[in-house]
Design a protein around this motif. Structure first.
Motif, short mmCIF file in Angstrom:
data_model
loop_
_atom_site.label_atom_id
_atom_site.label_comp_id
_atom_site.label_asym_id
_atom_site.label_seq_id
_atom_site.Cartn_x
_atom_site.Cartn_y
_atom_site.Cartn_z
N UNK A 156 0.86 -1.15 0.00
CA UNK A 156 0.03 -0.02 0.06
C UNK A 156 0.62 1.25 0.00
N UNK A 157 2.08 1.29 0.88
CA UNK A 157 2.62 2.58 0.84
C UNK A 157 3.22 2.86 -0.64
N UNK A 158 3.63 2.06 -1.27
CA UNK A 158 4.22 2.15 -2.76
C UNK A 158 3.01 2.55 -3.51
N UNK A 159 1.76 2.07 -3.46
CA UNK A 159 0.54 2.30 -4.28
C UNK A 159 0.46 3.63 -4.22
N UNK A 160 0.43 4.18 -2.63
CA UNK A 160 0.07 5.58 -2.57
C UNK A 160 1.14 6.63 -3.12
N UNK A 161 2.39 6.09 -3.26
CA UNK A 161 3.38 6.96 -3.84
C UNK A 161 3.10 7.17 -5.41
N UNK A 162 2.69 5.97 -5.73
CA UNK A 162 2.31 6.12 -7.52
C UNK A 162 0.90 6.99 -7.54
N UNK A 163 0.02 6.60 -6.77
CA UNK A 163 -1.20 7.68 -6.70
C UNK A 163 -0.88 9.05 -6.56
N UNK A 164 -0.16 9.56 -5.77
CA UNK A 164 0.19 10.91 -5.53
C UNK A 164 0.94 11.45 -6.89
N UNK A 165 1.89 10.75 -7.43
CA UNK A 165 2.43 11.19 -8.60
C UNK A 165 1.69 11.35 -9.81
N UNK A 166 0.50 10.50 -9.74
CA UNK A 166 -0.36 10.50 -10.99
C UNK A 166 -1.63 11.60 -10.62
N UNK A 167 -1.73 12.15 -9.47
CA UNK A 167 -2.83 12.68 -8.99
C UNK A 167 -3.38 13.83 -9.80
N UNK A 168 -4.60 13.84 -10.08
CA UNK A 168 -4.96 14.81 -10.97
C UNK A 168 -6.62 15.12 -10.60
N UNK A 169 -6.82 16.14 -9.56
CA UNK A 169 -7.85 16.60 -9.24
C UNK A 169 -9.19 16.76 -10.12
N UNK A 170 -8.64 17.17 -11.15
CA UNK A 170 -9.72 17.53 -12.43
C UNK A 170 -10.45 16.06 -12.81
N UNK A 171 -9.66 14.95 -12.55
CA UNK A 171 -10.54 13.61 -13.01
C UNK A 171 -11.49 13.18 -11.94
N UNK A 172 -11.39 13.68 -10.80
CA UNK A 172 -12.44 13.18 -9.70
C UNK A 172 -13.81 13.48 -10.14
N UNK A 173 -14.78 12.39 -10.18
CA UNK A 173 -16.05 12.52 -10.85
C UNK A 173 -16.89 13.78 -10.29
N UNK A 174 -17.45 14.44 -11.23
CA UNK A 174 -18.29 15.54 -10.83
C UNK A 174 -19.38 15.27 -9.96
N UNK A 175 -19.98 16.15 -9.23
CA UNK A 175 -21.23 15.96 -8.62
C UNK A 175 -20.85 15.75 -7.21
N UNK A 176 -22.28 15.17 -6.44
CA UNK A 176 -21.83 14.61 -5.10
C UNK A 176 -22.00 13.25 -5.03
N UNK A 177 -22.22 12.39 -5.97
CA UNK A 177 -22.29 10.99 -5.85
C UNK A 177 -21.19 10.48 -7.01
N UNK A 178 -20.50 9.19 -6.40
CA UNK A 178 -19.89 8.36 -7.31
C UNK A 178 -20.91 7.24 -7.54
N UNK A 179 -21.48 6.94 -8.72
CA UNK A 179 -22.35 5.93 -8.80
C UNK A 179 -21.98 4.46 -9.06
#
Ligand code: GLU
Length: 305
Positions: A278-301
């Motif tokens: 998990x700690x290595x996965x988090x490092x990768x997730x941070x490196x790739x993080x793009x807030x603009x790709x978070x689903x729009x709205x208030x629900x993740x269907x």
């Protein structure tokens, strides 16, 4: 005025004050962590780290009657198993009640709070408090404590949900900071600790969106700096309900940390990360993080857990 009070000022350490981004994950131990909480942990962590910032865990346990036995231990175990490490010592709000009491006392001296003896029965189904006790000048002991609100529009620009506004006088009325049973309300504790811990950014679930104007109002009364807000869409179950303790969302299994972490990262619209520790996965997730790709709205269907 507050800055002269050592208890009520953020650390005087210059380095603390210079941090440009300090975020937090602040679960309440009212049930075990579930997939929805994991999404908040991942997003708050990645946002902080992608900004070269700090990320701090805080346990929000002032509502003692609602604490679910064993959930605090489950939260801490999961954070560890999922590779999250708080950049500062974890604080527990139940150890800080004297701080919140001193803030109430300060607000009382400024005549910004008052005791309220209205029972639920008196208030009935009216959700807007009509200032019944505002001018009664009751002693504070053994009563609920309400903070006065003004007739003014409070607005904020949420990084994901856009602009939100509320006129607290018409939407809510004077609201409770401390309950009659002595329990410190979440609204007060969260505002005081975000300030004392030097937070700059709040990333949390969209279920808390409507609390934000209250918190901004309290922060203004106390002279605290404004925070930036990002309210995440909520993971829904197959009944179209948000995952929550109330509808028995499944507890996170620390033994499944890598798979669940991977699911949370993709639910946030981020590129997949390789299954790893998990700690290595988090490092990768941070490196790739793009807030603009978070689903729009208030629900993740798409999340059916
Ligand atoms: N303690 C709150 C919860 O578990 C979150 C508070 C916050 O992030 O402001 O729902």
């Amino acid at each position: 005025m507050l800055l002269n009070n050592p208890v009520l000022s953020p650390s005087s350490d210059k380095e603390e004050i210079r941090v440009a981004y300090r975020g937090r994950f602040a679960p309440s131990p009212t049930g075990p962590l579930h997939f929805g909480s994991l999404i908040t942990a991942v997003a708050s962590y990645c946002e902080a780290k992608a900004h070269q910032g700090e990320w701090i865990v805080r346990i929000e346990d002032t509502d003692i009657p609602r604490i679910y036995p064993g959930s605090e231990a489950h939260i801490l175990k999961c954070l560890d198993a999922f590779g999250f490490e708080s950049d500062k010592e974890i604080i527990f709000q139940k150890d800080r009640l004297d701080i919140y009491e001193s803030v109430i006392e300060q607000l009382h001296q400024q005549r910004l709070v008052y005791a309220c003896q209205c029972t639920r029965k008196i208030l009935g189904s009216n959700h807007i408090y009509t200032e019944t006790c505002r001018h009664l000048n009751l002693p504070l002991a053994h009563q609920a404590i309400r903070v006065k609100v003004d007739d003014c529009e409070i607005c904020f620009d949420d990084a994901l949900q856009g602009r939100h506004c509320s006129n607290l006088k018409y939407d809510l009325g004077d609201f409770v900071l401390k309950r009659r049973d002595g329990i410190i309300n979440y609204q007060l504790a969260v505002v005081v600790d975000d300030y004392l811990q030097g937070m700059t950014h709040v990333v949390r679930g969209a279920d808390l969106l409507d609390n934000t104007e209250r918190q901004i109002w309290l922060g203004k009364l106390l002279g605290y700096p404004e925070l930036s807000y990002m309210h995440l869409p909520l993971a829904m179950n197959d009944q179209g309900q948000k995952l929550s303790k109330q509808n028995m969302a499944q507890a996170l299994d620390p033994a499944q940390a890598s798979v669940l972490l991977s699911d949370a990262i993709t639910a946030l619209g981020q590129p997949a990360v390789e299954l790893d520790l998990p700690d290595r996965m988090l490092i990768q997730a941070v490196a790739q993080w793009d807030r603009k790709s978070i689903p729009q709205g208030t629900e993740i269907q798409a999340v059916f857990l």
